[in-house]
Write a protein that holds these residues in place. Sequence first.
Motif, PDB file in Angstrom:
ATOM      1  N   MET A 109       0.825  -1.206   0.000  1.00  0.00           N
ATOM      2  CA  MET A 109       0.000   0.000   0.000  1.00  0.00           C
ATOM      3  C   MET A 109       0.862   1.261   0.000  1.00  0.00           C
ATOM      4  N   LYS A 110       1.945   1.252   0.749  1.00  0.00           N
ATOM      5  CA  LYS A 110       2.833   2.421   0.792  1.00  0.00           C
ATOM      6  C   LYS A 110       3.482   2.647  -0.579  1.00  0.00           C
ATOM      7  N   GLU A 148       0.913   4.110  -2.824  1.00  0.00           N
ATOM      8  CA  GLU A 148       0.676   5.506  -2.453  1.00  0.00           C
ATOM      9  C   GLU A 148       1.754   6.410  -3.061  1.00  0.00           C
ATOM     10  N   GLN A 149       2.985   5.942  -3.024  1.00  0.00           N
ATOM     11  CA  GLN A 149       4.112   6.735  -3.531  1.00  0.00           C
ATOM     12  C   GLN A 149       4.184   6.765  -5.055  1.00  0.00           C
ATOM     13  N   LYS A 154      -3.769  -0.002  -8.204  1.00  0.00           N
ATOM     14  CA  LYS A 154      -3.701   1.335  -7.619  1.00  0.00           C
ATOM     15  C   LYS A 154      -4.678   1.389  -6.449  1.00  0.00           C
ATOM     16  N   LEU A 155      -4.404   2.290  -5.517  1.00  0.00           N
ATOM     17  CA  LEU A 155      -5.239   2.423  -4.334  1.00  0.00           C
ATOM     18  C   LEU A 155      -6.582   3.057  -4.669  1.00  0.00           C
ATOM     19  N   VAL A 160      -6.460   4.448   0.205  1.00  0.00           N
ATOM     20  CA  VAL A 160      -5.637   5.582   0.659  1.00  0.00           C
ATOM     21  C   VAL A 160      -5.835   5.784   2.166  1.00  0.00           C
ATOM     22  N   THR A 210      -4.171   3.014   4.064  1.00  0.00           N
ATOM     23  CA  THR A 210      -2.716   3.171   4.065  1.00  0.00           C
ATOM     24  C   THR A 210      -2.290   4.138   5.157  1.00  0.00           C
ATOM     25  N   VAL A 211      -2.991   5.257   5.280  1.00  0.00           N
ATOM     26  CA  VAL A 211      -2.683   6.239   6.331  1.00  0.00           C
ATOM     27  C   VAL A 211      -2.801   5.580   7.698  1.00  0.00           C
TER      28      VAL A 211
END
Length: 115
Positions: free
Chosen positions: A17-18, A21-22, A79-80, A85, A88-89
């Motif tokens: 997930m990170k 995100e990036q 993709k998220l 998202v 992930t946070v």
Amino acid sequence: MKKQQQLYKGSLNTIIMKLLEQNGKMYGYEITQKVKEITQGEMNITEGALYPALHKMEADGFLDVEMDRVDGRVRKYYKLTENGVKETVSRMEELENFIRNMQNIVTSPHLKLDY
């Protein structure tokens, strides 16, 4: 090395997930290579671990899949989603707390290990 792999395994979804995100969207092999690059070869994600994790995250509504034709072959990009998202946070906060707590335990002058 085997014990270290077990530690990584518990964090596989968070790692994926990170990265998404990036990087926006990535395909499976790209994810495995990015992890290998970032960890300087210390961590290798197998297809046998990666794809079930990706499929589960997709089923849970955290990932969307896009198909694209590359060099005559269909490639799946992950993709998220909006929920992904948010997740992930949340997972990154949990991981940072875990790392901080482990660091406190490891460096505590009050910790005595009896073997």
